[in-house]
Every structure is written in structure tokens, then in C-alpha cells.
Scaffold this motif. Structure first.
Motif, PDB file in Angstrom:
ATOM      1  N   LEU A   1       0.823  -1.201   0.000  1.00 51.41           N
ATOM      2  CA  LEU A   1       0.000   0.000   0.000  1.00 51.41           C
ATOM      3  C   LEU A   1       0.861   1.255   0.000  1.00 51.41           C
ATOM      4  N   ASP A   2       0.298   2.351  -0.592  1.00 49.76           N
ATOM      5  CA  ASP A   2       0.946   3.653  -0.473  1.00 49.76           C
ATOM      6  C   ASP A   2       0.890   4.106   0.987  1.00 49.76           C
ATOM      7  N   ALA A   3       1.747   5.071   1.330  1.00 47.98           N
ATOM      8  CA  ALA A   3       1.840   5.512   2.723  1.00 47.98           C
ATOM      9  C   ALA A   3       0.517   6.044   3.271  1.00 47.98           C
ATOM     10  N   ASP A   4      -0.284   6.655   2.385  1.00 41.47           N
ATOM     11  CA  ASP A   4      -1.544   7.239   2.880  1.00 41.47           C
ATOM     12  C   ASP A   4      -2.751   6.334   2.633  1.00 41.47           C
ATOM     13  N   GLU A   5      -2.490   5.084   2.275  1.00 39.06           N
ATOM     14  CA  GLU A   5      -3.600   4.172   2.003  1.00 39.06           C
ATOM     15  C   GLU A   5      -3.846   3.263   3.195  1.00 39.06           C
ATOM     16  N   ASP A   6      -5.113   3.077   3.561  1.00 38.44           N
ATOM     17  CA  ASP A   6      -5.519   2.227   4.665  1.00 38.44           C
ATOM     18  C   ASP A   6      -6.703   1.413   4.150  1.00 38.44           C
ATOM     19  N   ILE A   7      -6.439   0.274   3.592  1.00 35.67           N
ATOM     20  CA  ILE A   7      -7.419  -0.451   2.783  1.00 35.67           C
ATOM     21  C   ILE A   7      -7.576  -1.885   3.286  1.00 35.67           C
ATOM     22  N   ASP A   8      -8.824  -2.303   3.494  1.00 40.37           N
ATOM     23  CA  ASP A   8      -9.112  -3.695   3.853  1.00 40.37           C
ATOM     24  C   ASP A   8      -9.647  -4.426   2.627  1.00 40.37           C
ATOM     25  N   VAL A   9      -9.378  -5.722   2.557  1.00 38.02           N
ATOM     26  CA  VAL A   9      -9.789  -6.529   1.402  1.00 38.02           C
ATOM     27  C   VAL A   9     -10.919  -7.468   1.792  1.00 38.02           C
ATOM     28  N   TYR A  10     -11.921  -7.563   0.925  1.00 36.73           N
ATOM     29  CA  TYR A  10     -13.042  -8.476   1.130  1.00 36.73           C
ATOM     30  C   TYR A  10     -13.260  -9.265  -0.156  1.00 36.73           C
ATOM     31  N   TYR A  11     -13.933 -10.421  -0.006  1.00 37.99           N
ATOM     32  CA  TYR A  11     -14.323 -11.208  -1.175  1.00 37.99           C
ATOM     33  C   TYR A  11     -15.820 -11.483  -1.113  1.00 37.99           C
ATOM     34  N   PHE A  12     -16.514 -11.176  -2.210  1.00 37.09           N
ATOM     35  CA  PHE A  12     -17.965 -11.398  -2.286  1.00 37.09           C
ATOM     36  C   PHE A  12     -18.294 -12.186  -3.544  1.00 37.09           C
ATOM     37  N   THR A  13     -19.374 -12.988  -3.458  1.00 36.52           N
ATOM     38  CA  THR A  13     -19.859 -13.662  -4.670  1.00 36.52           C
ATOM     39  C   THR A  13     -20.544 -12.633  -5.561  1.00 36.52           C
ATOM     40  N   LEU A  14     -20.729 -12.982  -6.818  1.00 36.84           N
ATOM     41  CA  LEU A  14     -21.398 -12.084  -7.764  1.00 36.84           C
ATOM     42  C   LEU A  14     -22.828 -11.777  -7.303  1.00 36.84           C
ATOM     43  N   ASP A  15     -23.529 -12.780  -6.787  1.00 34.35           N
ATOM     44  CA  ASP A  15     -24.892 -12.545  -6.284  1.00 34.35           C
ATOM     45  C   ASP A  15     -24.885 -11.562  -5.116  1.00 34.35           C
ATOM     46  N   GLU A  16     -23.917 -11.689  -4.218  1.00 34.95           N
ATOM     47  CA  GLU A  16     -23.830 -10.759  -3.094  1.00 34.95           C
ATOM     48  C   GLU A  16     -23.583  -9.342  -3.606  1.00 34.95           C
ATOM     49  N   VAL A  17     -22.721  -9.221  -4.600  1.00 32.86           N
ATOM     50  CA  VAL A  17     -22.398  -7.899  -5.154  1.00 32.86           C
ATOM     51  C   VAL A  17     -23.625  -7.262  -5.787  1.00 32.86           C
ATOM     52  N   ILE A  18     -24.365  -8.054  -6.568  1.00 30.45           N
ATOM     53  CA  ILE A  18     -25.562  -7.521  -7.223  1.00 30.45           C
ATOM     54  C   ILE A  18     -26.567  -7.038  -6.170  1.00 30.45           C
ATOM     55  N   LYS A  19     -26.689  -7.792  -5.084  1.00 32.29           N
ATOM     56  CA  LYS A  19     -27.608  -7.393  -4.013  1.00 32.29           C
ATOM     57  C   LYS A  19     -27.120  -6.115  -3.318  1.00 32.29           C
ATOM     58  N   MET A  20     -25.829  -6.013  -3.106  1.00 30.59           N
ATOM     59  CA  MET A  20     -25.288  -4.809  -2.464  1.00 30.59           C
ATOM     60  C   MET A  20     -25.503  -3.576  -3.335  1.00 30.59           C
ATOM     61  N   ILE A  21     -25.451  -3.760  -4.662  1.00 30.99           N
ATOM     62  CA  ILE A  21     -25.722  -2.646  -5.571  1.00 30.99           C
ATOM     63  C   ILE A  21     -27.209  -2.271  -5.500  1.00 30.99           C
ATOM     64  N   SER A  22     -28.082  -3.270  -5.562  1.00 33.93           N
ATOM     65  CA  SER A  22     -29.531  -3.011  -5.487  1.00 33.93           C
ATOM     66  C   SER A  22     -29.918  -2.350  -4.174  1.00 33.93           C
ATOM     67  N   ASP A  23     -29.243  -2.748  -3.090  1.00 34.33           N
ATOM     68  CA  ASP A  23     -29.548  -2.209  -1.764  1.00 34.33           C
ATOM     69  C   ASP A  23     -28.839  -0.883  -1.487  1.00 34.33           C
ATOM     70  N   ASN A  24     -28.171  -0.350  -2.491  1.00 33.73           N
ATOM     71  CA  ASN A  24     -27.470   0.946  -2.370  1.00 33.73           C
ATOM     72  C   ASN A  24     -26.340   0.914  -1.335  1.00 33.73           C
ATOM     73  N   ILE A  25     -25.793  -0.292  -1.064  1.00 32.10           N
ATOM     74  CA  ILE A  25     -24.621  -0.393  -0.195  1.00 32.10           C
ATOM     75  C   ILE A  25     -23.371  -0.095  -1.020  1.00 32.10           C
ATOM     76  N   ILE A  26     -23.328  -0.600  -2.240  1.00 30.52           N
ATOM     77  CA  ILE A  26     -22.272  -0.219  -3.188  1.00 30.52           C
ATOM     78  C   ILE A  26     -22.807   0.957  -3.989  1.00 30.52           C
ATOM     79  N   LYS A  27     -22.110   2.117  -3.868  1.00 26.95           N
ATOM     80  CA  LYS A  27     -22.553   3.318  -4.573  1.00 26.95           C
ATOM     81  C   LYS A  27     -21.493   3.824  -5.543  1.00 26.95           C
TER      82      LYS A  27
END
Lengths: 183, 183
Positions: A141-167
Motif C-alpha cells: 500500500l501507499d503511505a496514505d492508504e488504509d485499505i481492507d480486502v473483502y471477497y464477495f460472490t457475484l450474487d452478493e455484489v448484485i444485491k449490495m448494488i440493489s440495496d445501495n450499499i455499493i454506490k
């Protein structure tokens, strides 16, 4: 498809370029512009070097990052992405960002075109890719980056988009283009 | 869904706000910020009032606009959209923009959430809606607007997105969310 049979190509022409802010990752122009109808208008444009966004899968799950985004005062889920360095091509930037942010090394990338995030006032182009044949490596990571990694299935991602969690726009665009390609 | 069990919420805190450009449709801050890891960083943020984008159908075809976008030097196909006026709520802005740009009056709008166009450097939020029960009315363009109207089927739109003819982020996001809702 309906043929565009209306007016010929219309163009706004630059009369004068005015740089009103020259910054670190962006600059801003407020240009004097001649509109096709003869009107003189001002166009404020953010100039940005561009970005890249990558959809990478491991064990049938899509790699996501979560980080605080100062612009919105909130943490956001996004596909791995980054700014293009000056003179850097998007393909190599994509390989680099995926390794640095997520710790995945792609053998190659497949292009899914590009998207324009907010065409009224910024000239940024975000290039979209799918990663092929990934293997795990160390993150850097760059010095100013503080990033966590997650893994989601495609169905979970589509639901997160529909639910406005992924914007995040680049994320939604790339997921959509990927979905279209596998139908 | 995988539970976010990693670090607690991380936040970048404003040490000092610096307005570096106060413009017409946008302003720019270059803030001094404290990152969660203790590092002092600069964050350049474009401040924008927000926008609205509407998916409206007539005779089973989706209304599109085509206009020259100075930021990219090209004409672009987009769903009807516009900036929020100061203090204006997105719902009424959506009704207004659809009438002005396309000449369609919606009886109501259904919300499809919002999207963040480029979360690294702009705080713009674009609100997404589908128009219900539309009827034709006169258009009323702004003095500096030169916009043509087109109608495409959903299949045509999906193909234009896949073929990278439609590159506009708000358009791609809203089409995706609409597609998810009718599956």
C-alpha cells in the motif's frame, strides 16, 4: 437502432483557456467557450490524469476493497482501482494496482472499455478491466492508504448494488459490463 | 455474506479546510487531513451540489439525450439528467429535468438510490430515478443547452454499453439498477 438523423455534429469551441487551480492530483480550468448556438459560455472543467479499475476473482469470489473516502466522510466498498501516474498506460496501472491494493497478481487483463464518471465537469476517463489467472502475492500500500480486502460472490455484489450499499460508479459499471459478457 | 470483522471504522479527520477555487458550478478545497495511521496528508476535493438522472420510457423505449460534452470534446448519449439547484431536492429536480430536456412529464418517480461518480476527489452525489406514467409536453432547454432526444429499446441500450458507445457512468448505473429490478 434508430439512426441519428437530426442535426450535424455540434461542438463547443474554446475561445480562451484559463487555469484557475493547478493542484496535486487535479487542476481546474474555467474556459471561455463558444456554444454552437453562438452563445458565449463558461465551462469549468476538472483535469484529471485518469484511473483504472479491476474486477478480479479468486475461488469464484470477487475481490473488493473498503476504505475511508474523505470526499463523502464514509467508508466505501469498491473494486480495486487507482489513479494513472503521468504517462502510465492503463493496462500496466491495472496490474500494479491489483497487486498493491489486494495482493493478487494477474497473468493478463481483459479490457471492458472505459467510463466517464461525471461528464459535465471532469475529463477523467476510468479504464475497466477483468483480471485473468490471478495468484496471491504480497500487498504494497501507499503511505496514505488504509485499505481492507473483502471477497464477495457475484450474487452478493448484485444485491449490495440493489440495496445501495455499493454506490461507487466505476464498480457498478464494471460489474454490469462483466455480467453482460457472461450471459 | 462475509462479515466485516477487520479493523474498526477508520476516519480521516480535517485539520484545516482550504478553499482554493470558488467557482460557478463547483468549488475546490485542498484540506489538511489527519489519516488514521497518523500521517498528515492533503486531500483535494471538488465540491458539487449534486445531480439527478432519470430513466423514462415511452412505447417501451427509453428516452436518451445526445449533447456535446466540452470536458471530452465529444458528443455523448446519456439518460436525461441535470444539476441540482441550491436547496433543490432531487425528486423535484428529476421531474423538472425530464420535462425540460426531453418533453416528458412524469406522474411520479421511483427512487433507485444514488451513485458516487468518482469518490477519490469529488463529493458529488447523483440521485437515480425511474419515471412512472409519462406524457408528452413541450421542452424548455436552458440557453446554453443544445440537446437532441433519442429513443432506444433496452436491448439496444445494453448493446451500446457493451460496445462502449455509452460511456456515461450515471447512465450505466441507472440502467443496471433498473435491469436488476425487473428480473
Amino acid at each position: 437502432m434508430q439512426k441519428p438523423s437530426k442535426s450535424s455534429k455540434k461542438e463547443e469551441k474554446t475561445i480562451k483557456t484559463n487555469v484557475v487551480y493547478a493542484g496535486i492530483i487535479l487542476s481546474v480550468n474555467c474556459d471561455d467557450v463558444l456554444a454552437p448556438n453562438g452563445l458565449h459560455v463558461k465551462r469549468e472543467i476538472v483535469h484529471h490524469n485518469g484511473g483504472v479499475c479491476i474486477l478480479a476473482m479468486q475461488d469464484n469470489k470477487i475481490a473488493f476493497v473498503k476504505q475511508f473516502r474523505y470526499a463523502y466522510g464514509e467508508e466505501m466498498f469498491e473494486l480495486p482501482a487507482g489513479k494513472l501516474e503521468k504517462g502510465e498506460d492503463s493496462y500496466h496501472a491495472g496490474i500494479r494496482e491489483l497487486e498493491e491494493e489486494v495482493g493478487l497478481k494477474a497473468e493478463s487483463l481483459t479490457s471492458f472499455g472505459s467510463m466517464y464518471p461525471s461528464c459535465g465537469y471532469t475529463n477523467e476517463i476510468i479504464y475497466l478491466y477483468k483480471a485473468n489467472n490471478v495468484t496471491k502475492v504480497d500487498r504494497h500500500l501507499d503511505a496514505d492508504e488504509d485499505i481492507d480486502v473483502y471477497y464477495f460472490t457475484l450474487d452478493e455484489v448484485i444485491k449490495m448494488i440493489s440495496d445501495n450499499i455499493i454506490k461507487d460508479a466505476k464498480t457498478i459499471c464494471l460489474v454490469f459490463k462483466y455480467l453482460n459478457s457472461i450471459k
